[in-house]
Structure formats: structure tokens, C-alpha cells
Scaffold this motif. Structure first.
Motif, PDB file in Angstrom:
ATOM      1  N   MET A   1       0.538  -0.988  -0.165  1.00 18.01           N
ATOM      2  CA  MET A   1       0.436  -0.691  -0.041  1.00 18.01           C
ATOM      3  C   MET A   1       0.805   1.639   0.328  1.00 18.01           C
ATOM      4  N   ALA A   2       0.525   2.187  -0.658  1.00 16.23           N
ATOM      5  CA  ALA A   2       1.544   3.227  -0.844  1.00 16.23           C
ATOM      6  C   ALA A   2       0.577   4.119  -0.044  1.00 16.23           C
ATOM      7  N   ASN A   3       2.222   5.179   0.303  1.00 17.97           N
ATOM      8  CA  ASN A   3       2.008   6.122   1.815  1.00 17.97           C
ATOM      9  C   ASN A   3       2.062   7.457   1.284  1.00 17.97           C
ATOM     10  N   LEU A   4       2.373   7.666   0.249  1.00 17.20           N
ATOM     11  CA  LEU A   4       2.816   8.985  -0.344  1.00 17.20           C
ATOM     12  C   LEU A   4       1.794  10.263  -0.654  1.00 17.20           C
ATOM     13  N   SER A   5       0.626  10.202   0.050  1.00 16.22           N
ATOM     14  CA  SER A   5      -0.315  11.392   0.509  1.00 16.22           C
ATOM     15  C   SER A   5       0.491  11.658   1.956  1.00 16.22           C
ATOM     16  N   SER A   6       1.461  11.026   2.395  1.00 17.42           N
ATOM     17  CA  SER A   6       1.882  11.992   3.739  1.00 17.42           C
ATOM     18  C   SER A   6       3.491  11.563   2.933  1.00 17.42           C
ATOM     19  N   LEU A   7       4.554  12.516   3.972  1.00 18.65           N
ATOM     20  CA  LEU A   7       5.696  12.297   3.471  1.00 18.65           C
ATOM     21  C   LEU A   7       6.345  11.624   4.074  1.00 18.65           C
ATOM     22  N   CYS A   8       6.883  10.335   3.095  1.00 13.03           N
ATOM     23  CA  CYS A   8       7.621   9.084   3.563  1.00 13.03           C
ATOM     24  C   CYS A   8       9.348   9.550   2.992  1.00 13.03           C
ATOM     25  N   LEU A   9       9.499   8.552   3.680  1.00 16.17           N
ATOM     26  CA  LEU A   9      11.252   8.356   3.435  1.00 16.17           C
ATOM     27  C   LEU A   9      11.523   7.828   2.077  1.00 16.17           C
ATOM     28  N   ASP A  10      12.238   8.394   1.175  1.00 14.50           N
ATOM     29  CA  ASP A  10      12.708   8.059  -0.837  1.00 14.50           C
ATOM     30  C   ASP A  10      13.853   7.839  -0.629  1.00 14.50           C
ATOM     31  N   HIS A  11      14.497   8.488  -0.659  1.00 13.53           N
ATOM     32  CA  HIS A  11      15.920   7.835  -1.445  1.00 13.53           C
ATOM     33  C   HIS A  11      17.338   8.488  -0.441  1.00 13.53           C
ATOM     34  N   VAL A  12      18.127   7.673   0.129  1.00 11.83           N
ATOM     35  CA  VAL A  12      19.930   7.891   0.691  1.00 11.83           C
ATOM     36  C   VAL A  12      21.084   8.042  -0.562  1.00 11.83           C
ATOM     37  N   ILE A  13      21.791   9.222  -0.688  1.00 10.08           N
ATOM     38  CA  ILE A  13      22.292   9.225  -1.182  1.00 10.08           C
ATOM     39  C   ILE A  13      23.917   8.921  -0.559  1.00 10.08           C
ATOM     40  N   LEU A  14      24.229   8.250  -0.836  1.00 12.82           N
ATOM     41  CA  LEU A  14      26.024   7.965  -0.905  1.00 12.82           C
ATOM     42  C   LEU A  14      26.849   8.120  -2.275  1.00 12.82           C
ATOM     43  N   LEU A  15      27.460   8.708  -2.120  1.00 12.69           N
ATOM     44  CA  LEU A  15      28.624   9.594  -3.020  1.00 12.69           C
ATOM     45  C   LEU A  15      29.758   8.373  -3.201  1.00 12.69           C
ATOM     46  N   LEU A  16      29.858   8.590  -4.266  1.00 17.75           N
ATOM     47  CA  LEU A  16      31.112   7.256  -4.831  1.00 17.75           C
ATOM     48  C   LEU A  16      32.311   7.801  -5.849  1.00 17.75           C
ATOM     49  N   PRO A  17      33.295   7.016  -5.629  1.00 17.92           N
ATOM     50  CA  PRO A  17      34.392   7.757  -6.902  1.00 17.92           C
ATOM     51  C   PRO A  17      33.922   6.901  -8.412  1.00 17.92           C
ATOM     52  N   TYR A  18      33.659   8.080  -8.988  1.00 18.89           N
ATOM     53  CA  TYR A  18      33.259   7.351 -10.830  1.00 18.89           C
ATOM     54  C   TYR A  18      33.560   6.094 -11.194  1.00 18.89           C
ATOM     55  N   ALA A  19      35.008   5.581 -10.534  1.00 16.37           N
ATOM     56  CA  ALA A  19      35.478   4.338 -11.505  1.00 16.37           C
ATOM     57  C   ALA A  19      34.014   3.232 -10.213  1.00 16.37           C
ATOM     58  N   MET A  20      33.918   3.960  -8.947  1.00 15.49           N
ATOM     59  CA  MET A  20      33.052   2.585  -8.642  1.00 15.49           C
ATOM     60  C   MET A  20      31.459   2.222  -9.356  1.00 15.49           C
ATOM     61  N   LEU A  21      31.084   3.093 -10.128  1.00 13.23           N
ATOM     62  CA  LEU A  21      29.639   3.674 -11.148  1.00 13.23           C
ATOM     63  C   LEU A  21      30.044   1.913 -11.676  1.00 13.23           C
ATOM     64  N   SER A  22      30.514   1.852 -12.674  1.00 14.45           N
ATOM     65  CA  SER A  22      31.319   0.698 -13.617  1.00 14.45           C
ATOM     66  C   SER A  22      31.094  -0.558 -13.228  1.00 14.45           C
ATOM     67  N   ASP A  23      31.935  -1.016 -12.161  1.00 12.33           N
ATOM     68  CA  ASP A  23      32.857  -1.609 -11.161  1.00 12.33           C
ATOM     69  C   ASP A  23      32.966  -1.133  -9.624  1.00 12.33           C
ATOM     70  N   PRO A  24      31.322  -2.111  -9.584  1.00 16.00           N
ATOM     71  CA  PRO A  24      31.265  -1.841  -7.579  1.00 16.00           C
ATOM     72  C   PRO A  24      32.289  -3.066  -6.680  1.00 16.00           C
ATOM     73  N   PRO A  25      33.064  -2.445  -6.027  1.00 13.80           N
ATOM     74  CA  PRO A  25      33.258  -3.000  -4.990  1.00 13.80           C
ATOM     75  C   PRO A  25      32.716  -4.064  -4.389  1.00 13.80           C
ATOM     76  N   SER A  26      33.167  -5.554  -3.967  1.00 16.26           N
ATOM     77  CA  SER A  26      32.371  -6.499  -3.301  1.00 16.26           C
ATOM     78  C   SER A  26      31.848  -6.268  -2.101  1.00 16.26           C
ATOM     79  N   TRP A  27      32.479  -5.280  -1.691  1.00 14.45           N
ATOM     80  CA  TRP A  27      30.714  -4.759  -0.592  1.00 14.45           C
ATOM     81  C   TRP A  27      29.489  -3.852  -0.898  1.00 14.45           C
TER      82      TRP A  27
END
Length: 265
Positions: A1-27
Motif C-alpha cells: 500500500m502506497a503512503n505517498l499522500s504523506s511525507l515518506c522516506l524516499d532515498h539516500v545518497i551515497l557519494l562514490l568515486p566515478y569508477a565504482m559506478l561501472s565496477d562496484p566493489p565487493s562490499w
């Protein structure tokens, strides 16, 4: 059930070096299924997503080619790690939020919404509006991300991409470790944003997730005083929930002068 009529937690930003987007580390790959993202409309950043069953997601973001010119003056020109978080709703009550903030006794408010967007790898255009806080370091309180195009385009959850090796189902929320002088104002502002009673300086505020998931506790933003030996005015930890609530080792990964901090509950 969607709760979007209220404020909801949407997403969290994790800033990484650019190379990690194409080749993410094992962690990352040993814990999460990583979904495609795209380049943002400003041409400065690119992302990939980790989508969760509760409708929230972790945004892996990097400055394209780690170009210092793209970083300069950007709101996420910060050390690598968890740097920010967003709420969403189907209808942002901007006037109500700014009115409550004006009575909070702080100088913190929000700018007017501005347009944002990106194009997916398969060519779909996504549009949204972002509403950023002012008078406070980014990451202390959330920004808002309100969809213009249908949200399911931005958060394209399928059974395959919301299933993770770590067993994560959703977000438990955020842990904000804040220097003592900043703790009280942030607690007041978050309470005003969520229209709740302000907690004690060390406390928490509940926040909905977009989707209800059986056996998941309600998410919360937890605020506590930073350790006395901390050299940072703010440190953010993403808190995640697993189905079994098993004791899973937290992720603490140093990257240059930053640290990626993710806990499992």
C-alpha cells in the motif's frame, strides 16, 4: 500500500568515486543488487540504484569522470560516503512546511522547488522537482524529491532488482550524529517538517516508507550527539532492515577522506 499522500522516506545518497559506478566493489555487490541509473540533466553527476521492497532506494552517485569542475559549488561536494537523504510525497505542502519552520526558532527553511531529471539507459526521460534546505549543512535535514513523471519510472522496482543477497527489505532510516550545538535545532526542524512533537535532543522521529512490508518496523530518523573525538560536525549512517533481523556485520568502508557507513538491523 502506497503512503505517498504523506511525507515518506524516499532515498539516500551515497557519494562514490566515478569508477565504482561501472565496477562496484565487493562490499556493494556481495550485499546488493545494483540496478541501472543514468546521467542527470545538469551533466555533472551519474547514478546507479539499489532498490528496496519498501519503495525506498539507495542512490549510488558520482561526479562524472571525477571532474573537479563538476564538483565545484555542487551541494554534494563532500567527502565520499552517505551525504544526504530525501523525503517524497505526492503533493508537497511547501507553504505548510515553511510556515511551521518559521515558528521553530531556527534560521532553517527551504528554497522553492526546482526542476530536476535524467534519462534512463533505455531512453526514458524522468522529471521531478527537488526542494533543498537552506541555512543548514546539507544532510542534516532532508531535501524533497517530488515526481513529475510517474514515480515507477524513477523507482522501477521488479522482483529481481529488489531481491538482495544481504536479505535487505527496506530502510530502518537514518542515524545523524551531530555536534552538540547543532543537535537541538536539527531536532526542532525535523519535527516541524514531519509535523510531530520535537523529541529530546537525543531522540528519533518516525517516518513512513512508500510501501508497507510485513515484518518491517517503521523507519525513523535518529539523532544523537557526535562522539567527543569526532572531527566532523555531521556523520550519516544508513540503517537497513533485513527479513530475519539477523546480526549482520555493518559496512564501514573508508574512501579517501570519507567513510561509507551502513548498518543492518
Amino acid at each position: 500500500m502506497a503512503n505517498l499522500s504523506s511525507l515518506c522516506l524516499d532515498h539516500v545518497i551515497l557519494l562514490l568515486p566515478y569508477a565504482m559506478l561501472s565496477d562496484p566493489p565487493s562490499w556493494l555487490t556481495d550485499n546488493f543488487t545494483i540496478s541501472p541509473g543514468g546521467q542527470h540533466a545538469d551533466g555533472k553527476t551519474e547514478n546507479r540504484l539499489v532498490l528496496f521492497r519498501d519503495g525506498t532506494y539507495l542512490e549510488l552517485i558520482a561526479f562524472i569522470n571525477d571532474d573537479p569542475e563538476k564538483r565545484k559549488g555542487h551541494w554534494w561536494d563532500k567527502p565520499y560516503g552517505v551525504v544526504d537523504y530525501a523525503f517524497t510525497t505526492s503533493n508537497l505542502d511547501y507553504d505548510g512546511i515553511t510556515s511551521r519552520l518559521s515558528k521553530s526558532g531556527t534560521a532553517i527553511s527551504y528554497e522553492k522547488p526546482r526542476a530536476g531529471g535524467r534519462v534512463t539507459p533505455d531512453g526514458k526521460e524522468l522529471k521531478w522537482e527537488v526542494t533543498f534546505p537552506t541555512g543548514v549543512e546539507r544532510g542534516n535535514i532532508p531535501f524533497f524529491c517530488t515526481d513529475v513523471t510517474p514515480r515507477e519510472r524513477r523507482v522501477a522496482a521488479t522482483e529481481e532488482n529488489i531481491t538482495h543477497l544481504s536479505g535487505v527489505l527496506g530502510m530502518a532510516g537514518m542515524l545523524l550524529e551531530i555536534e552538540k550545538d547543532g543537535l537541538g535545532p536539527v531536532a526542532k526542524v525535523l519535527a516541524a517538517v514531519l509535523d510531530q512533537t520535537p523529541p529530546a535532543q537525543d531522540g528519533h522521529l518516525d517516518v513512513l516508507a512508500p510501501n508497507d512490508v510485513e515484518k518491517l518496523n517503521r523507519a525513523s530518523v535518529v539523532m544523537q550527539e557526535a562522539p567527543s573525538d569526532s572531527d566532523k560536525p555531521l556523520a550519516l549512517t544508513l540503517r537497513l532492515q533485513t527479513a530475519e533481523h539477523e546480526d549482520k556485520k555493518a559496512i564501514q568502508e573508508p574512501i579517501d577522506d570519507g567513510v561509507v557507513s551502513i548498518s543492518f538491523e
